[in-house]
Design a protein around this motif. Sequence first.
Motif, short mmCIF file in Angstrom:
data_model
loop_
_atom_site.label_atom_id
_atom_site.label_comp_id
_atom_site.label_asym_id
_atom_site.label_seq_id
_atom_site.Cartn_x
_atom_site.Cartn_y
_atom_site.Cartn_z
N ASP A 74 0.88 -1.25 -0.01
CA ASP A 74 -0.02 0.01 0.11
C ASP A 74 0.92 1.27 0.08
O ASP A 74 0.58 2.28 -0.52
N ALA A 75 2.11 1.20 0.70
CA ALA A 75 2.91 2.42 0.61
C ALA A 75 3.46 2.53 -0.65
O ALA A 75 3.93 3.77 -1.18
N LEU A 76 3.41 1.67 -1.63
CA LEU A 76 4.16 1.94 -3.10
C LEU A 76 3.06 2.08 -4.09
O LEU A 76 3.28 2.46 -5.31
N ALA A 77 1.83 1.51 -4.07
CA ALA A 77 0.82 1.35 -5.14
C ALA A 77 -0.51 1.24 -4.33
O ALA A 77 -0.68 0.69 -3.34
N ASP A 78 -1.37 1.46 -5.15
CA ASP A 78 -2.89 0.98 -5.06
C ASP A 78 -3.13 -0.09 -4.85
O ASP A 78 -2.87 -0.97 -5.71
N THR A 79 -3.95 -0.90 -3.89
CA THR A 79 -4.15 -2.24 -3.82
C THR A 79 -5.50 -2.66 -3.59
O THR A 79 -6.18 -1.65 -3.30
N PHE A 80 -6.16 -3.65 -4.00
CA PHE A 80 -7.58 -4.22 -3.85
C PHE A 80 -7.60 -5.47 -4.10
O PHE A 80 -6.68 -6.27 -4.62
N GLY A 81 -8.76 -6.22 -3.61
CA GLY A 81 -8.92 -7.73 -3.69
C GLY A 81 -7.87 -8.31 -2.88
O GLY A 81 -7.54 -9.50 -3.24
N GLY A 82 -7.50 -7.91 -1.72
CA GLY A 82 -6.59 -8.76 -0.89
C GLY A 82 -7.34 -9.97 -0.43
O GLY A 82 -8.53 -10.15 -0.18
N ARG A 83 -6.50 -11.24 -0.46
CA ARG A 83 -7.10 -12.59 -0.12
C ARG A 83 -6.08 -13.40 0.49
O ARG A 83 -4.90 -13.36 0.10
N LEU A 84 -6.32 -13.81 1.69
CA LEU A 84 -5.38 -14.78 2.38
C LEU A 84 -6.08 -16.22 2.35
O LEU A 84 -7.31 -16.27 2.71
N THR A 85 -5.29 -17.15 2.07
CA THR A 85 -5.85 -18.48 1.84
C THR A 85 -4.65 -19.52 2.59
O THR A 85 -3.61 -19.15 2.54
N ARG A 86 -5.16 -20.61 3.02
CA ARG A 86 -4.43 -21.70 3.67
C ARG A 86 -4.39 -23.04 2.49
O ARG A 86 -5.56 -23.28 2.19
N ARG A 87 -3.30 -23.51 2.74
CA ARG A 87 -3.34 -24.92 1.73
C ARG A 87 -3.66 -26.02 2.84
O ARG A 87 -3.39 -25.96 3.95
N TRP A 88 -4.67 -26.90 2.12
CA TRP A 88 -5.16 -28.05 2.96
C TRP A 88 -5.03 -29.01 1.94
O TRP A 88 -5.85 -29.08 1.06
N GLY A 89 -4.03 -29.86 1.88
CA GLY A 89 -3.96 -31.08 0.90
C GLY A 89 -3.41 -30.33 -0.31
O GLY A 89 -2.32 -29.79 -0.27
N ASN A 90 -4.14 -30.33 -1.40
CA ASN A 90 -3.80 -29.92 -2.57
C ASN A 90 -4.66 -28.63 -2.89
O ASN A 90 -4.78 -28.11 -4.04
N ARG A 91 -5.50 -28.37 -1.96
CA ARG A 91 -6.50 -27.01 -2.17
C ARG A 91 -6.11 -25.98 -1.46
O ARG A 91 -5.55 -26.13 -0.20
N TRP A 92 -6.66 -24.82 -1.68
CA TRP A 92 -6.31 -23.65 -1.06
C TRP A 92 -7.91 -23.08 -0.58
O TRP A 92 -8.77 -23.20 -1.19
N TYR A 93 -7.75 -22.71 0.86
CA TYR A 93 -9.23 -22.17 1.50
C TYR A 93 -8.86 -20.95 2.20
O TYR A 93 -7.87 -20.65 2.59
N ALA A 94 -9.89 -20.04 1.98
CA ALA A 94 -9.81 -19.02 2.93
C ALA A 94 -9.49 -19.01 4.37
O ALA A 94 -9.83 -20.07 5.11
N ALA A 95 -8.58 -18.26 4.67
CA ALA A 95 -8.06 -18.48 6.10
C ALA A 95 -8.74 -17.56 7.14
O ALA A 95 -9.22 -16.37 6.87
#
Length: 95
Positions: A74-95
């Motif tokens: 954010d200090a360098l550019a405008d950002t949007f749509g941030g998303r954090l996910t966690r890996r479980w097996g071979n899939r990614w889920y919202a954390a």
Amino acid sequence: MPSYRVSLAVGLLQPGVDPADVLPAAADAARELTTVESYDVGVVRGRARITVRFLADDDAAAHRVADAVQDRVDALADTFGGRLTRRWGNRWYAA
């Protein structure tokens, strides 16, 4: 230790910011708190998106890392749509 990833769409850069500096800065922000597994930039729906994959003990720690990455970018550019996910097996889920 679980693997997480934070991804952010990057828009307009702040004056004087070199586009090549944004992704390394994001990875460095995470690296100050944990082990970074990988980082990448891609284009999703016509927009630049950075992704930083890292290790964290739990979701709370992962959120701290994701917040640090978001703050740095954010200090360098405008950002949007941030998303954090966690890996479980071979899939990614919202954390």
